[in-house]
Design a protein around this motif. Structure first.
Motif, PDB file in Angstrom:
ATOM      1  N   UNK A  51      -0.122  -9.664   8.475  1.00  0.00           N
ATOM      2  CA  UNK A  51      -0.481  -9.005   9.563  1.00  0.00           C
ATOM      3  C   UNK A  51      -0.946  -7.456   8.318  1.00  0.00           C
ATOM      4  N   UNK A  52      -1.906  -7.156   9.328  1.00  0.00           N
ATOM      5  CA  UNK A  52      -1.950  -5.649   9.198  1.00  0.00           C
ATOM      6  C   UNK A  52      -1.779  -4.824   9.979  1.00  0.00           C
ATOM      7  N   UNK A  53      -0.548  -4.039   8.928  1.00  0.00           N
ATOM      8  CA  UNK A  53       0.140  -3.400   9.906  1.00  0.00           C
ATOM      9  C   UNK A  53      -0.570  -1.442   9.794  1.00  0.00           C
ATOM     10  N   UNK A  54      -0.369  -0.811  10.820  1.00  0.00           N
ATOM     11  CA  UNK A  54      -1.324   0.013  10.873  1.00  0.00           C
ATOM     12  C   UNK A  54      -0.014   1.069   9.856  1.00  0.00           C
ATOM     13  N   UNK A  55      -1.148   1.872   9.633  1.00  0.00           N
ATOM     14  CA  UNK A  55       0.139   2.829   8.649  1.00  0.00           C
ATOM     15  C   UNK A  55       0.868   3.760   9.395  1.00  0.00           C
ATOM     16  N   UNK A  56       0.089   4.160  10.399  1.00  0.00           N
ATOM     17  CA  UNK A  56       1.119   4.811  11.366  1.00  0.00           C
ATOM     18  C   UNK A  56       2.082   4.158  12.032  1.00  0.00           C
ATOM     19  N   UNK A  65      11.432   2.924   0.408  1.00  0.00           N
ATOM     20  CA  UNK A  65      10.980   1.204   1.647  1.00  0.00           C
ATOM     21  C   UNK A  65       9.481   1.836   2.488  1.00  0.00           C
ATOM     22  N   UNK A  66       8.990   3.023   2.471  1.00  0.00           N
ATOM     23  CA  UNK A  66       7.790   3.661   3.029  1.00  0.00           C
ATOM     24  C   UNK A  66       6.830   3.600   2.258  1.00  0.00           C
ATOM     25  N   UNK A 101       3.580   1.316   2.111  1.00  0.00           N
ATOM     26  CA  UNK A 101       2.030   1.245   2.187  1.00  0.00           C
ATOM     27  C   UNK A 101       1.331   0.855   0.701  1.00  0.00           C
ATOM     28  N   UNK A 102       2.285   0.636   0.197  1.00  0.00           N
ATOM     29  CA  UNK A 102       1.290  -0.252  -1.119  1.00  0.00           C
ATOM     30  C   UNK A 102       0.968  -1.849  -1.211  1.00  0.00           C
ATOM     31  N   UNK A 103       2.432  -2.287   0.134  1.00  0.00           N
ATOM     32  CA  UNK A 103       0.834  -3.810   0.288  1.00  0.00           C
ATOM     33  C   UNK A 103       0.009  -3.310   1.513  1.00  0.00           C
ATOM     34  N   UNK A 104      -0.073  -2.122   2.343  1.00  0.00           N
ATOM     35  CA  UNK A 104      -1.026  -1.968   3.042  1.00  0.00           C
ATOM     36  C   UNK A 104      -1.994  -2.207   2.497  1.00  0.00           C
ATOM     37  N   UNK A 105      -2.164  -1.108   0.998  1.00  0.00           N
ATOM     38  CA  UNK A 105      -3.408  -0.901   0.535  1.00  0.00           C
ATOM     39  C   UNK A 105      -3.557  -1.900  -0.325  1.00  0.00           C
TER      40      UNK A 105
END
Lengths: 130, 214
Positions: free
Chosen positions: A4-9, B78-79, B83-87
């Motif tokens: 899943x691509x969860x929004x950063x917000x 953890x945040x 965010x690293x995973x998101x990147x």
């Protein structure tokens, strides 16, 4: 991909809520609430853990198999806690009756405070008994 | 390099199935970790129920400010991990490296603060063993509390150190261009581990630091 691509917000929001809950749990700890203190502290901790699990660890978006694995592991630990909780009055009695402390060795290693049927018993070696 | 990882290994039908299997394996591992820490928590619960006064007394020796700051540091890490995973998922290589390094930095801050706390305990003779010194009727049971304190926080810190090692490898891999939007599984699984270790601390903090403050 299935990830899943969860929004950063959403991550930022969860972060702020987690910090808020941490402040709350510290604040509540200073109030006199009797047995409620530990119940509230653990409820907040469970809530924080759920937030991390559901959003940071993406459990909310995971398939049923992973839910099953996680739930199963949780139940095992719950069962272990229940198992010992049932015997707590027994353990307290036993601690008064049969507490054995040794001066020469660390007591946290040697204290015999639990009934024999408990899996957690820390036994004093027979040779050391007086 | 990234393209070769985007293809599934021969035993899998497709990349998605491969991802699900990897992820499931990590969750199974985390369940064994719950059972491992669960033993410590259960032991703590049993002895705390047996000696509530002594455990509250022991808890008073802990620094609630340092513990609280460390809780915030871990939540921050953890945040940055999320965010690293998101990147990684959107293919931002520099962002991935930045957030991984930030996560490591916060992990190191946590361990440094923990080290300061441990040093205080050594100076105050609160480490279980032959140099332990405590006044009052509960002294042996206070020592038991510190036995739990050092085993539980020590085991948690060991997990942090291992996590830092894994993160260092991920930074190196990210630098080498190992990950892409098609293949970010190792970053995600590292994230699962890191978040899990932080969940353990979420429970350790109230149980060890906040007992009997009222």
């Amino acid at each position: 991909m299935s990830q899943p691509l969860v929004p950063r917000q959403l991550y930022y929001r969860v972060f702020v809520i987690l910090l808020g809950l941490t402040l709350l749990t510290v604040g509540v700890a200073f109030l006199e609430l009797g047995p409620l203190n530990i119940i509230i502290a653990l409820t907040i901790a469970v809530g924080k853990a759920l937030l991390v699990l559901l959003f940071f660890m993406h459990l909310r978006y995971s398939n049923g198999l992973i839910w099953l694995v996680w739930g199963g592991g949780d139940l095992l630990v719950d069962a272990a806690l229940d198992h010992h909780a049932e015997r707590l009055p027994d353990a307290q009695l036993a601690s008064r009756r049969r507490l054995v402390m040794h001066r020469r060795t660390p007591c946290w290693f040697r204290a015999e405070v639990l009934p024999p049927h408990s899996a957690l018993i820390l036994r004093v070696p027979p040779a050391d008994r007086n | 390099m990234a393209d070769s990882h985007a293809l599934p290994r021969h035993q899998f039908d497709d990349v998605e199935q491969q991802y699900e299997v990897s992820s499931l394996g990590m969750w199974v591992f985390l369940v064994t970790e719950i059972m491992f820490f669960g033993g410590l928590f259960t032991g703590y619960a049993v002895y705390r129920a047996a000696y509530p006064a002594a455990f509250a007394e022991g808890s008073h020796h802990l620094d609630i400010l340092l513990g609280g700051v460390n809780t915030a540091v871990l939540i921050g890490s953890s945040l940055t991990m999320a965010l690293a995973v998101h990147s990684a998922q959107v293919g931002e290589r520099l962002g991935l490296m930045r957030f991984l390094l930030l996560t490591m930095l916060l992990g190191l801050v946590f361990l440094a603060i923990k080290g300061v706390e441990y040093a205080h305990k050594f100076e105050a003779h609160l480490v279980p063993g032959r140099y332990f010194v405590a006044e009052g009727p509960h002294a042996p049971q206070v020592q038991l509390f510190f036995g739990f304190y050092f085993s539980m926080t020590g085991m948690h810190a060991l997990h942090m150190v291992i996590g830092l090692g894994i993160l260092a490898v991920r930074v190196w891999q990210a630098w080498r261009g190992h990950f892409s939007p098609l293949y970010s599984t190792p970053v995600e699984l590292t994230g699962l581990y890191w978040h899990f270790v932080n969940i353990v601390w979420i429970f350790l903090f109230p149980l060890l630091y906040l007992l009997g403050r009222h």
